[in-house]
Motif scaffolding. Structure first.
Motif, PDB file in Angstrom:
ATOM      1  N   LEU A 418     -62.218 -11.031 148.992  1.00 29.21           N
ATOM      2  CA  LEU A 418     -62.283 -10.396 150.310  1.00 29.21           C
ATOM      3  C   LEU A 418     -61.891 -11.445 151.359  1.00 29.21           C
ATOM      4  CD1 LEU A 418     -63.157  -7.591 151.502  1.00 29.21           C
ATOM      5  CD2 LEU A 418     -65.382  -8.619 151.938  1.00 29.21           C
ATOM      6  N   TRP A 419     -60.642 -11.896 151.259  1.00 30.64           N
ATOM      7  CA  TRP A 419     -60.180 -12.984 152.114  1.00 30.64           C
ATOM      8  C   TRP A 419     -59.693 -12.464 153.462  1.00 30.64           C
ATOM      9  CZ3 TRP A 419     -56.705 -14.743 147.491  1.00 30.64           C
ATOM     10  CH2 TRP A 419     -57.513 -15.337 146.520  1.00 30.64           C
ATOM     11  N   ASP A 420     -59.793 -13.338 154.460  1.00 31.99           N
ATOM     12  CA  ASP A 420     -59.367 -12.957 155.807  1.00 31.99           C
ATOM     13  C   ASP A 420     -57.879 -12.607 155.873  1.00 31.99           C
ATOM     14  OD1 ASP A 420     -61.898 -13.286 156.803  1.00 31.99           O
ATOM     15  OD2 ASP A 420     -61.556 -15.331 157.540  1.00 31.99           O
ATOM     16  N   GLU A 421     -57.087 -13.190 154.970  1.00 31.66           N
ATOM     17  CA  GLU A 421     -55.648 -12.910 154.997  1.00 31.66           C
ATOM     18  C   GLU A 421     -55.342 -11.413 154.853  1.00 31.66           C
ATOM     19  OE1 GLU A 421     -55.914 -17.118 153.209  1.00 31.66           O
ATOM     20  OE2 GLU A 421     -57.139 -15.306 153.393  1.00 31.66           O
ATOM     21  N   PHE A 422     -56.190 -10.702 154.124  1.00 30.47           N
ATOM     22  CA  PHE A 422     -55.950  -9.272 153.916  1.00 30.47           C
ATOM     23  C   PHE A 422     -56.257  -8.436 155.165  1.00 30.47           C
ATOM     24  CE2 PHE A 422     -56.892 -10.842 149.576  1.00 30.47           C
ATOM     25  CZ  PHE A 422     -55.747 -10.420 148.930  1.00 30.47           C
ATOM     26  N   GLN A 423     -57.101  -8.980 156.039  1.00 32.28           N
ATOM     27  CA  GLN A 423     -57.495  -8.226 157.229  1.00 32.28           C
ATOM     28  C   GLN A 423     -56.298  -7.875 158.110  1.00 32.28           C
ATOM     29  OE1 GLN A 423     -60.452  -7.007 157.956  1.00 32.28           O
ATOM     30  NE2 GLN A 423     -61.959  -8.184 156.785  1.00 32.28           N
ATOM     31  N   GLY A 438     -51.454  -0.244 153.860  1.00 36.11           N
ATOM     32  CA  GLY A 438     -50.285  -0.244 152.992  1.00 36.11           C
ATOM     33  C   GLY A 438     -50.663  -0.322 151.528  1.00 36.11           C
ATOM     34  N   ARG A 439     -49.649  -0.271 150.653  1.00 37.09           N
ATOM     35  CA  ARG A 439     -49.892  -0.227 149.214  1.00 37.09           C
ATOM     36  C   ARG A 439     -50.424  -1.541 148.630  1.00 37.09           C
ATOM     37  NH1 ARG A 439     -47.981   3.805 146.114  1.00 37.09           N
ATOM     38  NH2 ARG A 439     -47.534   2.403 144.375  1.00 37.09           N
ATOM     39  N   PRO A 440     -49.971  -2.705 149.084  1.00 34.00           N
ATOM     40  CA  PRO A 440     -50.447  -3.950 148.463  1.00 34.00           C
ATOM     41  C   PRO A 440     -51.957  -4.134 148.629  1.00 34.00           C
ATOM     42  CG  PRO A 440     -48.476  -4.357 149.775  1.00 34.00           C
ATOM     43  CD  PRO A 440     -48.929  -2.979 150.112  1.00 34.00           C
ATOM     44  N   ALA A 441     -52.631  -4.469 147.527  1.00 36.79           N
ATOM     45  CA  ALA A 441     -54.070  -4.787 147.554  1.00 36.79           C
ATOM     46  C   ALA A 441     -54.880  -3.673 148.201  1.00 36.79           C
ATOM     47  CB  ALA A 441     -54.306  -6.119 148.279  1.00 36.79           C
ATOM     48  N   GLY A 442     -54.613  -2.425 147.806  1.00 42.60           N
ATOM     49  CA  GLY A 442     -55.260  -1.284 148.442  1.00 42.60           C
ATOM     50  C   GLY A 442     -56.768  -1.287 148.333  1.00 42.60           C
ATOM     51  N   THR A 443     -57.296  -1.710 147.206  1.00 40.53           N
ATOM     52  CA  THR A 443     -58.748  -1.770 147.047  1.00 40.53           C
ATOM     53  C   THR A 443     -59.352  -2.809 147.977  1.00 40.53           C
ATOM     54  OG1 THR A 443     -58.606  -1.069 144.736  1.00 40.53           O
ATOM     55  CG2 THR A 443     -60.615  -2.215 145.403  1.00 40.53           C
ATOM     56  N   ILE A 444     -58.671  -3.928 148.117  1.00 42.99           N
ATOM     57  CA  ILE A 444     -59.185  -5.014 148.955  1.00 42.99           C
ATOM     58  C   ILE A 444     -59.119  -4.651 150.429  1.00 42.99           C
ATOM     59  CG2 ILE A 444     -58.817  -7.415 149.648  1.00 42.99           C
ATOM     60  CD1 ILE A 444     -57.784  -7.918 146.784  1.00 42.99           C
ATOM     61  N   THR A 445     -58.001  -4.076 150.871  1.00 39.50           N
ATOM     62  CA  THR A 445     -57.898  -3.732 152.300  1.00 39.50           C
ATOM     63  C   THR A 445     -58.873  -2.619 152.670  1.00 39.50           C
ATOM     64  OG1 THR A 445     -56.030  -2.247 151.842  1.00 39.50           O
ATOM     65  CG2 THR A 445     -55.520  -4.502 152.537  1.00 39.50           C
ATOM     66  N   SER A 451     -65.788  -3.979 155.806  1.00 31.00           N
ATOM     67  CA  SER A 451     -66.436  -5.240 156.190  1.00 31.00           C
ATOM     68  C   SER A 451     -66.544  -5.395 157.700  1.00 31.00           C
ATOM     69  CB  SER A 451     -65.687  -6.429 155.589  1.00 31.00           C
ATOM     70  OG  SER A 451     -64.451  -6.655 156.259  1.00 31.00           O
ATOM     71  N   ARG A 452     -65.668  -4.704 158.452  1.00 27.42           N
ATOM     72  CA  ARG A 452     -65.724  -4.768 159.919  1.00 27.42           C
ATOM     73  C   ARG A 452     -67.029  -4.175 160.461  1.00 27.42           C
ATOM     74  NH1 ARG A 452     -60.288  -5.180 162.242  1.00 27.42           N
ATOM     75  NH2 ARG A 452     -58.962  -6.037 160.574  1.00 27.42           N
ATOM     76  N   PHE A 453     -67.732  -3.411 159.626  1.00 22.23           N
ATOM     77  CA  PHE A 453     -68.932  -2.697 160.073  1.00 22.23           C
ATOM     78  C   PHE A 453     -70.200  -3.232 159.418  1.00 22.23           C
ATOM     79  CE2 PHE A 453     -65.167  -0.118 160.249  1.00 22.23           C
ATOM     80  CZ  PHE A 453     -65.209   0.454 161.512  1.00 22.23           C
ATOM     81  N   THR A 454     -70.079  -4.378 158.738  1.00 23.63           N
ATOM     82  CA  THR A 454     -71.213  -4.885 157.951  1.00 23.63           C
ATOM     83  C   THR A 454     -71.535  -6.343 158.270  1.00 23.63           C
ATOM     84  OG1 THR A 454     -69.773  -5.555 156.113  1.00 23.63           O
ATOM     85  CG2 THR A 454     -70.650  -3.307 156.054  1.00 23.63           C
TER      86      THR A 454
END
Length: 498
Positions: A418-423, A438-445, A451-454
């Motif tokens: 859950l890296w900041d780069e994906f944000q 978008g399609r790349p890393a869909g589960t992570i994004t 995570s913005r709400f937690t």
């Protein structure tokens, strides 16, 4: 179903069927040896004929074995010593239960001598036997005109040494409760969307509250959610005639001052995709999109039965995602309960829209931990297939505890970063955040969105899209995962706090 521990001589045990293990290359286990000795080598003679070789999950039913009291003996292959992991153990239990059901027995006694699994933990072995045997008794016939033939089995006994009786009884109590929780989750998942609506989920939660003094249930309607500013959750149900619900299940098993652990479940009772309509093929399976909510209800059922000494709050964000003239459109912007705005680029990424407001609501309980459970992304199936739950978290210790619980419960999860780069994939020109990256890393994004709400508490996200149900054929249906993982996690938390 009555589960109980028994001790004493296996040869004089009264049962419709004794179930004993046979190791690879026809090796007799201690219980099998006792039967063989009492029967003057009857089992050895059978094995010498090659009717069973002890391969994993092989079975052979024997009738009227001389020298013993039981009416039948079921030989079950345990496989080689190195094969006896949880996966193999479950196959062994299933094979035995298939024979028990086919023979329409009323009682059965398992005597595996602790050799069916490579784990020396007697509690874990007996609990898994109870859970997995219970799972094989589940039948769905709620919406069939012809009901399933009743399973006649009334009693399952488990043979243990007398000094292990107390451990075994604890294991049976916990295993039976978890099995009931799994069955609850499966039943809710299997019901069609025209029955299992958000209101139906609310009614099931209220029934749980009526059954247990330790459980209090509150259901928020759309007007109450509107007052709280839950416009993101409400946006998902705009196109449906079924009103959305926020269901809060408060279990009190500890002191009033003990802060709770919170479980948050995605309860999309049917997901058409909304205006971003899904393909028609396989859309019937979108009744399973509320399996996160089902796992919360199943877990709350189990912990109430077990009397876990912990305070737990279950929150279910329930809505139906339908297309209509009132439905939310791609490009619409909504304001969440947190005050953050969301540009909805795809109405089929709706799970995160209901969860974000539920996660904000969870903060009012000042939780020790929050775990959300959701059939959130098809990308998780691409990443992990149908074997492991996807796990992402903002806290390493919490993630480790969940992974450990999954291993203990044989309900595995695997952690993704859950890296900041994906944000950055969630950037929007018109709102604080976009609902897809978008399609790349869909589960992570998707987890990045949540995570913005937690940020105010320790949080983990369980993506169960790949494990919540099985597709196709006779196996099609809800699995009840990840009730065992969640129950184990809460049991561990209770033990630590005690």
């Amino acid at each position: 179903m009555d589960f109980e521990i028994t001790s004493g001589s296996i040869t004089s045990a009264e049962s419709d069927c004794l179930i004993v293990g046979i190791g690879a290359d026809s090796q007799l286990t201690p219980s099998a040896s006792a039967i063989d000795q009492a029967s003057n080598g009857y089992l050895s003679e059978i094995l010498a004929q090659g009717d069973i070789q002890g391969k994993s999950a092989q079975t052979l039913m024997l009738h009227r074995v001389p020298g013993i009291t039981a009416k039948r003996v079921l030989l079950v292959g345990l496989g080689k010593q190195g094969e006896r992991q949880d996966r193999n153990y479950r196959k062994v239990v299933k094979a035995a239960m298939d024979q028990i059901k086919a023979s329409r027995l009323k009682s059965a006694l398992f005597a595996f001598d602790g050799l069916a699994a490579d784990d020396a933990d007697s509690y874990r072995q007996v609990r898994h036997l109870t859970e997995w045997a219970g799972a094989e008794l589940y039948q769905y016939d709620e919406t069939k005109s012809k009901k399933a033939d009743p399973i006649l089995l009334e009693q399952i006994q488990v043979q243990l040494d007398e000094e292990l009786r107390d451990i075994g009884e604890f294991a049976i109590q916990d295993g039976a409760a978890i099995s009931n929780g799994v069955s609850t989750a499966r039943q809710l998942g299997n019901l069609p969307g025209n029955i299992c609506t958000p209101s139906y989920l609310a009614d099931q939660a209220l029934a749980l509250g009526a059954e247990h003094d330790s459980v209090e249930v509150t259901v928020l309607d759309e007007a109450e959610m509107e007052q709280l500013g839950m416009h993101s959750l409400l946006s998902v149900g705009h196109g449906s005639d079924q009103p959305s619900k926020l269901i809060v299940i408060n279990y009190r098993g500890a002191g009033d001052n003990d802060k709770p652990h919170v479980l948050v479940g995605k309860g999309i009772t049917f997901d058409t995709g909304g205006i971003s309509l899904k393909p028609g093929e396989g859309m019937d399976e979108m009744k399973f999109d509320m399996c996160g909510a089902a796992s919360v209800l199943g877990t709350m059922t189990a912990i109430a039965e077990m009397g876990v000494e912990l305070n737990v709050v279950g929150i279910i964000a329930a809505a139906e995602n339908m297309p209509s003239g009132r439905a939310t459109k791609p490009g619409d912007i909504v304001t969440t309960m947190s005050g953050q705005t969301v540009e909805i680029l795809n109405t089929d990424a709706e799970g995160r829209l209901v969860l974000c407001d539920a996660l904000t609501y969870a903060g009012r309980f000042e939780p020790q931990t929050v775990v959300d459970i959701a059939t959130l992304t098809g990308a998780c199936i691409i990443a992990l297939g149908h074997h492991a739950t996807g796990l992402l978290a903002n806290d390493d210790e919490l993630a480790a505890r969940l992974l450990e619980a999954g291993e203990q419960a044989a309900d595995k999860a695997w952690r993704l970063p859950l890296w900041d780069e994906f944000q950055e994939q969630l950037d929007s020109n018109f709102a604080d955040i976009a609902n897809i990256g978008g399609r790349p890393a869909g589960t992570i994004t998707a987890a990045c969105f949540l995570s913005r709400f937690t940020k105010e508490y320790r949080w983990a996200h369980l993506d169960i899209a790949g494990v919540a149900w099985k597709s196709g054929g006779k196996e099609k249906g809800a699995s009840g995962r990840c009730v065992p993982l969640l129950c184990q996690y809460l049991l561990n938390q209770s033990a630590d706090e005690e």
